[in-house]
Motif scaffolding. Structure first.
Motif, PDB file in Angstrom:
ATOM      1  N   TYR A  54       0.842  -1.200   0.000  1.00 48.72           N
ATOM      2  CA  TYR A  54       0.000   0.000   0.000  1.00 48.72           C
ATOM      3  C   TYR A  54       0.878   1.250   0.000  1.00 48.72           C
ATOM      4  O   TYR A  54       1.804   1.375   0.781  1.00 48.72           O
ATOM      5  CB  TYR A  54      -0.919  -0.020   1.217  1.00 48.72           C
ATOM      6  CG  TYR A  54      -1.724   1.234   1.349  1.00 48.72           C
ATOM      7  CD1 TYR A  54      -1.429   2.163   2.326  1.00 48.72           C
ATOM      8  CD2 TYR A  54      -2.758   1.496   0.473  1.00 48.72           C
ATOM      9  CE1 TYR A  54      -2.173   3.306   2.437  1.00 48.72           C
ATOM     10  CE2 TYR A  54      -3.501   2.640   0.583  1.00 48.72           C
ATOM     11  CZ  TYR A  54      -3.205   3.551   1.575  1.00 48.72           C
ATOM     12  OH  TYR A  54      -3.936   4.686   1.686  1.00 48.72           O
ATOM     13  N   ASP A  55       0.478   2.189  -0.867  1.00 50.74           N
ATOM     14  CA  ASP A  55       1.197   3.464  -0.921  1.00 50.74           C
ATOM     15  C   ASP A  55       0.143   4.529  -1.159  1.00 50.74           C
ATOM     16  O   ASP A  55      -0.593   4.469  -2.143  1.00 50.74           O
ATOM     17  CB  ASP A  55       2.209   3.429  -2.074  1.00 50.74           C
ATOM     18  CG  ASP A  55       3.143   4.621  -2.028  1.00 50.74           C
ATOM     19  OD1 ASP A  55       2.719   5.701  -1.564  1.00 50.74           O
ATOM     20  OD2 ASP A  55       4.283   4.450  -2.451  1.00 50.74           O
ATOM     21  N   ARG A  56       0.062   5.477  -0.258  1.00 50.82           N
ATOM     22  CA  ARG A  56      -1.043   6.429  -0.329  1.00 50.82           C
ATOM     23  C   ARG A  56      -0.982   7.268  -1.604  1.00 50.82           C
ATOM     24  O   ARG A  56      -2.008   7.515  -2.240  1.00 50.82           O
ATOM     25  CB  ARG A  56      -0.982   7.339   0.890  1.00 50.82           C
ATOM     26  CG  ARG A  56      -2.256   8.114   1.093  1.00 50.82           C
ATOM     27  CD  ARG A  56      -2.088   9.118   2.164  1.00 50.82           C
ATOM     28  NE  ARG A  56      -2.423   8.553   3.462  1.00 50.82           N
ATOM     29  CZ  ARG A  56      -2.454   9.262   4.585  1.00 50.82           C
ATOM     30  NH1 ARG A  56      -2.143  10.531   4.547  1.00 50.82           N
ATOM     31  NH2 ARG A  56      -2.759   8.701   5.723  1.00 50.82           N
ATOM     32  N   ASN A  57       0.224   7.674  -1.960  1.00 51.55           N
ATOM     33  CA  ASN A  57       0.338   8.541  -3.145  1.00 51.55           C
ATOM     34  C   ASN A  57      -0.101   7.797  -4.387  1.00 51.55           C
ATOM     35  O   ASN A  57      -0.828   8.321  -5.216  1.00 51.55           O
ATOM     36  CB  ASN A  57       1.790   9.000  -3.301  1.00 51.55           C
ATOM     37  CG  ASN A  57       2.251   9.694  -2.049  1.00 51.55           C
ATOM     38  OD1 ASN A  57       1.467  10.378  -1.407  1.00 51.55           O
ATOM     39  ND2 ASN A  57       3.516   9.518  -1.705  1.00 51.55           N
ATOM     40  N   VAL A  58       0.394   6.587  -4.475  1.00 47.66           N
ATOM     41  CA  VAL A  58       0.017   5.805  -5.668  1.00 47.66           C
ATOM     42  C   VAL A  58      -1.491   5.646  -5.734  1.00 47.66           C
ATOM     43  O   VAL A  58      -2.104   5.782  -6.802  1.00 47.66           O
ATOM     44  CB  VAL A  58       0.702   4.426  -5.629  1.00 47.66           C
ATOM     45  CG1 VAL A  58       0.139   3.527  -6.698  1.00 47.66           C
ATOM     46  CG2 VAL A  58       2.194   4.577  -5.818  1.00 47.66           C
ATOM     47  N   THR A  59      -2.100   5.373  -4.603  1.00 47.90           N
ATOM     48  CA  THR A  59      -3.562   5.191  -4.608  1.00 47.90           C
ATOM     49  C   THR A  59      -4.264   6.475  -5.026  1.00 47.90           C
ATOM     50  O   THR A  59      -5.214   6.456  -5.811  1.00 47.90           O
ATOM     51  CB  THR A  59      -4.021   4.794  -3.209  1.00 47.90           C
ATOM     52  OG1 THR A  59      -3.216   3.720  -2.747  1.00 47.90           O
ATOM     53  CG2 THR A  59      -5.458   4.358  -3.216  1.00 47.90           C
ATOM     54  N   ASN A  61      -3.125   8.874  -6.902  1.00 49.58           N
ATOM     55  CA  ASN A  61      -2.955   9.067  -8.350  1.00 49.58           C
ATOM     56  C   ASN A  61      -3.848   8.131  -9.133  1.00 49.58           C
ATOM     57  O   ASN A  61      -4.438   8.507 -10.150  1.00 49.58           O
ATOM     58  CB  ASN A  61      -1.498   8.818  -8.738  1.00 49.58           C
ATOM     59  CG  ASN A  61      -0.569   9.820  -8.095  1.00 49.58           C
ATOM     60  OD1 ASN A  61      -1.014  10.892  -7.697  1.00 49.58           O
ATOM     61  ND2 ASN A  61       0.695   9.472  -8.003  1.00 49.58           N
ATOM     62  N   THR A  62      -3.935   6.904  -8.629  1.00 54.04           N
ATOM     63  CA  THR A  62      -4.759   5.925  -9.352  1.00 54.04           C
ATOM     64  C   THR A  62      -6.205   6.373  -9.407  1.00 54.04           C
ATOM     65  O   THR A  62      -6.858   6.297 -10.443  1.00 54.04           O
ATOM     66  CB  THR A  62      -4.687   4.579  -8.645  1.00 54.04           C
ATOM     67  OG1 THR A  62      -3.341   4.269  -8.383  1.00 54.04           O
ATOM     68  CG2 THR A  62      -5.301   3.493  -9.480  1.00 54.04           C
ATOM     69  N   LEU A  63      -6.686   6.870  -8.269  1.00 50.74           N
ATOM     70  CA  LEU A  63      -8.099   7.262  -8.255  1.00 50.74           C
ATOM     71  C   LEU A  63      -8.347   8.394  -9.232  1.00 50.74           C
ATOM     72  O   LEU A  63      -9.344   8.393  -9.963  1.00 50.74           O
ATOM     73  CB  LEU A  63      -8.486   7.692  -6.843  1.00 50.74           C
ATOM     74  CG  LEU A  63      -8.525   6.564  -5.816  1.00 50.74           C
ATOM     75  CD1 LEU A  63      -8.765   7.141  -4.448  1.00 50.74           C
ATOM     76  CD2 LEU A  63      -9.622   5.584  -6.141  1.00 50.74           C
TER      77      LEU A  63
ATOM     78  N   TRP B 444       0.315   5.729   7.342  1.00 47.91           N
ATOM     79  CA  TRP B 444      -0.634   5.094   6.437  1.00 47.91           C
ATOM     80  C   TRP B 444      -1.230   3.828   7.019  1.00 47.91           C
ATOM     81  O   TRP B 444      -2.033   3.175   6.366  1.00 47.91           O
ATOM     82  CB  TRP B 444       0.071   4.721   5.117  1.00 47.91           C
ATOM     83  CG  TRP B 444       0.573   5.886   4.363  1.00 47.91           C
ATOM     84  CD1 TRP B 444       0.251   7.185   4.547  1.00 47.91           C
ATOM     85  CD2 TRP B 444       1.517   5.847   3.307  1.00 47.91           C
ATOM     86  NE1 TRP B 444       0.921   7.960   3.660  1.00 47.91           N
ATOM     87  CE2 TRP B 444       1.706   7.172   2.864  1.00 47.91           C
ATOM     88  CE3 TRP B 444       2.231   4.821   2.661  1.00 47.91           C
ATOM     89  CZ2 TRP B 444       2.571   7.478   1.849  1.00 47.91           C
ATOM     90  CZ3 TRP B 444       3.076   5.154   1.645  1.00 47.91           C
ATOM     91  CH2 TRP B 444       3.250   6.475   1.240  1.00 47.91           C
ATOM     92  N   ILE B 466       1.423   5.157 -13.112  1.00 48.69           N
ATOM     93  CA  ILE B 466       0.174   5.345 -13.839  1.00 48.69           C
ATOM     94  C   ILE B 466       0.069   6.761 -14.364  1.00 48.69           C
ATOM     95  O   ILE B 466      -0.516   7.006 -15.420  1.00 48.69           O
ATOM     96  CB  ILE B 466      -1.030   4.979 -12.943  1.00 48.69           C
ATOM     97  CG1 ILE B 466      -2.274   4.824 -13.815  1.00 48.69           C
ATOM     98  CG2 ILE B 466      -1.260   6.014 -11.866  1.00 48.69           C
ATOM     99  CD1 ILE B 466      -3.432   4.251 -13.114  1.00 48.69           C
TER     100      ILE B 466
END
Lengths: 135, 683
Positions: A54-59, A61-63, B444, B466
């Protein structure tokens, strides 16, 4: 295991109908080229078998990206369908012209239209009598 | 390992019930009706069958009893001795023997009577022979009634015996009554043995199971043994003696240091010495119990000496097994089952010693050599003199060095279990599993990851780069849109062939007219079966008239006068010739009828029927072409035939086609039946 969005789909499956033959299903549409099949937007949505840490930034960006990708994909699909529909228009116009030309006799003649009976050339009496005699 | 399970023995019925069962079965399962008028062979067969059937059933049931009860010689000597102690071997064997003789007697009886029945000459005689046979068999059973009752009691008791496997790892607990054996077994296993202050609370053997080093151990609790000569012992004590004698087990001899069981240490020591012969070849341990009441150091000197003697005896067994003589720790142990102090240590020590003994025994036996031959440890051949010790990483070495500290720490570390207990127990507190997550950023840990967005699985899209890919996609999209713009422009130019609004209106009209035509055609087609296909020149209904044509043409916007005149001229010409030949009404070309002022020639040949302008009915014998007749005479002949066929019928006053017919004079549905709604008083 099958999951359905509504009972219509479920009941059709129970009746053993082939979705590739039912006009309203996605399977049919994709198979017969009605909907877009290959596109780079589909590459984004791929099933990954390895869970990522889990990585908050990646999530985040994904959203955000999901929304944009969706928009683009929907745009492209609409364009695909519009292109498909346009092909019909030319054919329609051609057929309309032909029909107009061929079946114009069904329509009452408008007053100032070019369709009129040709004017008769007055034949003199003498000529007609002569013709009769010959017969 | 054969499991000794005596629960599967079938119930032994008592004498009367036995007889009842068999006789009622005979009555049910064999034919019941016989008359004296039957053939004698049939009567004989009938009764012989009954006798044989009864004998067979007795035989079967008695055989099952004999087979299911265990033979004391065939089972493990432990069980054999146990059963002997409980039930007396001789009585048992006698009872079973009696059953056997009964079985043979019944067979003999049946054989004899069947032989007699073969020569029975009347129904009465056969019947009395059968009655006699069955009666004798039943008396045999009645005589062995007491044996059957005895066997039933034994069976009930045997079913409740504990299932002890004599060959597996076993720990035996023995000692004086009330020393704490049952409490001990309650502590280490899940067994729930009665613990009471009076002696002989435990009256039989109890089994519990416990685990040690991933192996299962049986723990057997015995009733207390008193110090008496062997012959004076009662059944309960004999149980424990039997167990001691036959089971290869580790023995825990329990000693009550405090003397609260009512017997002094001296008495207990005396008992120990009297049964020490039974401890041969068994790992023996002395367990001093109830140390909470009296610690081991505090007992008197004489008692200490006695204890020391016992310990020496125990040591002998250790040495006998090849253990080190200095290993004293595993021989004399102290516990207190009340405070649970030392209980686990005792169990572990006992299990360990038993395991070692069993392993050693197995090693010494011959079978092991065969197994060993299958093993081969391969060592690589040394190619030089260099030493290559196993590589142990430094972290492991450090950990080993700090082992002791780590142990202490472990005790200090708060376990999850303790945390749970503090916060309200199992139902109230749920452990937070996220505490130990390894994430890049500690904040987190409590994040909830969304799973679905707009109907898509978020996890399908997750990708570290992405954003980059999205950028590429958007650039692509921009390029494509520009190209699209150009393409659209081109395509629009192609649409030069657009229709003008007038043309569109005309097209719409065309389509409407066409659809109307199609509808009409469809209506005609559907009624085509009932209509005759008449060519247009014979249309009866006068549809295709000049007036109609004129109307249609003017609807189209074309001036019809020219067309009408031309049509008239053509038809007139033909009509003249025809009417000249025939001189009757067939010349009524439809086209002419609408003419209001007929010309002179036509007026001459008008038929009288057409003098009056009338509706479309015609006389019956008028010839209309298209009906199916060739000409008028044929039609008149046909009419005559029809009339003739009706003559006789009319004369006979018979019902004809035109007469009213009631197909059923009394239809059933009007004259019978209830009505679903309404009354039925009018029919």
């Amino acid at each position: 295991i099958f999951r359905f969005c509504r009972s219509k789909c479920h009941k059709n499956l129970k009746m053993k109908r082939n979705p590739r033959k039912l006009k309203w299903t996605k399977a049919y549409r994709r198979l017969h080229g009605k909907d877009m099949i290959q596109d780079s937007t589909f590459e984004f949505e791929r099933k990954r078998n390895r869970p990522e840490r889990y990585d908050r930034n990646v999530t985040e960006n994904t959203l955000k990206a999901i929304k944009k990708i969706d928009k683009i994909r929907v745009d492209r699909e609409e364009r695909h369908i519009a292109k498909r529909m346009k092909r019909k228009k030319t054919k329609e116009l051609r057929e309309a012209a032909k029909e107009l030309e061929q079946s114009i006799y069904l329509v009452p003649v408008p007053e100032k239209s070019p369709v009129t009976l040709p004017d008769k050339v007055p034949v003199t009496q003498k000529q007609s009598e002569e013709n009769r005699m010959e017969e | 390992m054969v499991q000794y399970n005596f629960k599967k023995i079938t119930v032994v019925p008592n004498g009367k019930d036995f007889v009842d069962i068999i006789l009622s079965r005979t009555q049910r399962q064999t034919p019941t009706v016989v008359h004296k008028g039957y053939a004698i062979a049939r009567i004989r067969q009938f009764y012989m069958r009954k006798v044989k059937y009864t004998q067979q059933n007795f035989y079967d049931k008695l055989s099952t009893i004999i087979d299911e009860f265990p033979r004391l010689d065939d089972i493990h000597p432990f069980y054999g001795d146990l059963l002997h102690v409980l039930y007396n071997k001789d009585h048992y064997k006698l009872a079973l023997g009696q059953i056997n003789t009964a079985r043979n007697l019944i067979s003999k009886v049946a054989k004899d009577y069947v032989k007699l029945l073969k020569y029975g000459d009347s129904l009465y005689r056969c019947k009395s022979l059968k009655v006699a046979a069955l009666g004798r068999m039943c008396t045999v059973i009645k005589r062995i009634g007491p044996s059957l009752a005895y066997l039933e009691q034994i069976r009930q008791h045997m079913a409740r015996l504990p299932s002890i496997d004599p060959n597996t790892r076993t720990i035996l607990i023995c000692g004086y009554p009330n020393v704490g054996k049952s409490s001990f077994i309650n502590k280490i296993t899940r067994a729930d043995v009665d613990v009471q202050p009076y002696a002989f609370t435990t009256k039989s053997l109890f089994v519990g199971h416990t685990d040690y080093k991933y192996l299962r151990y049986q723990v057997i609790d015995t009733p207390g043994i008193l110090d008496r000569p062997f012959e004076d012992r009662n059944i309960i004590e004999m149980c424990s003696i039997t167990a001691l004698a036959h089971l290869r087990a580790a023995v825990l001899f329990f000693l009550d240091i405090s003397g609260s069981c009512g017997y002094s240490i001296a008495q207990q020591a005396a008992l120990f010495h009297s049964i020490k012969s039974l401890f041969m070849n068994k790992p023996l341990m002395i367990v001093c119990n109830k140390t909470d009441l009296q610690p081991l150091e505090g007992i008197s000197k004489e008692d200490k000496k006695l204890v020391a003697e016992m310990k020496d005896e125990a040591m002998k067994t250790v040495i006998g097994q090849g253990g080190e003589p200095t290993d004293e720790a595993g021989v004399l142990l102290t516990t207190s089952t009340l405070t649970e102090d030392g209980v686990i240590a005792v169990k572990n020590a006992a299990c360990e010693r038993l395991l070692n003994q069993r392993v050693e025994l197995k090693m010494k036996s011959k079978k092991l050599n065969d197994c060993l031959n299958h093993f081969h440890v391969a060592m690589p051949k040394p190619r030089d003199q260099k030493e290559r010790p196993p590589c142990i990483p430094e972290a492991v070495l450090e950990a080993r060095a700090n082992q002791a500290e780590a142990d202490v720490e472990k005790h200090k570390r708060t376990l999850e279990r303790d945390l749970e207990n503090e916060n309200g127990g199992a139902g109230v507190y749920s452990a937070s599993l996220r505490k130990h997550y390894l994430l890049a950023n500690e904040e987190w840990k409590e994040d909830i990851m969304p799973e679905i967005l707009d109907g898509h699985n978020v996890n399908d899209f997750v990708d570290p780069d992405i954003l980059q890919r999205l950028e590429e996609l958007e650039r692509e999209e921009g390029l494509r849109q520009e190209k699209e713009g150009d393409d659209d422009f081109e395509i629009f130019e192609m649409d030069g062939a657009e229709l003008t609004p007038e043309e569109q209106a005309a097209l719409a009209e065309i389509r409407k007219k066409k659809s109307l035509l199609i509808q009409q055609h469809r209506m005609k087609k559907s009624t085509a079966e009932s209509r005759p296909t008449v060519p247009r020149k014979f249309d009866k209904d006068k549809e295709f008239t000049l007036k109609r044509m004129g109307r249609q043409l003017s609807a189209l916007g074309v001036d019809p006068t020219l067309a009408i005149e031309r049509a008239r001229s053509k038809s007139r010409g033909r009509n003249r010739e025809r009417s000249a030949e025939r001189g009757d009404g067939i010349g009524n070309d439809a086209m002419d009828v609408d003419e209001i002022t007929p010309s002179k020639k036509q007026r001459r040949h008008r038929s009288p029927s057409m003098a009056i302008s009338r509706s479309r009915s015609r006389p019956r014998n008028e010839f209309v072409p298209g009906e199916g007749f060739k000409d008028k005479p044929q039609k008149e002949r046909a009419i005559k035939m029809f009339k003739k066929s009706a003559n006789k019928r009319n004369k006979d006053a018979r019902r004809g086609e035109a007469d009213r017919v009631i197909p059923t004079l009394k239809p059933k549905h009007l004259f019978s039946g209830k009505r679903s709604s309404g009354k039925t008083d009018r029919r």
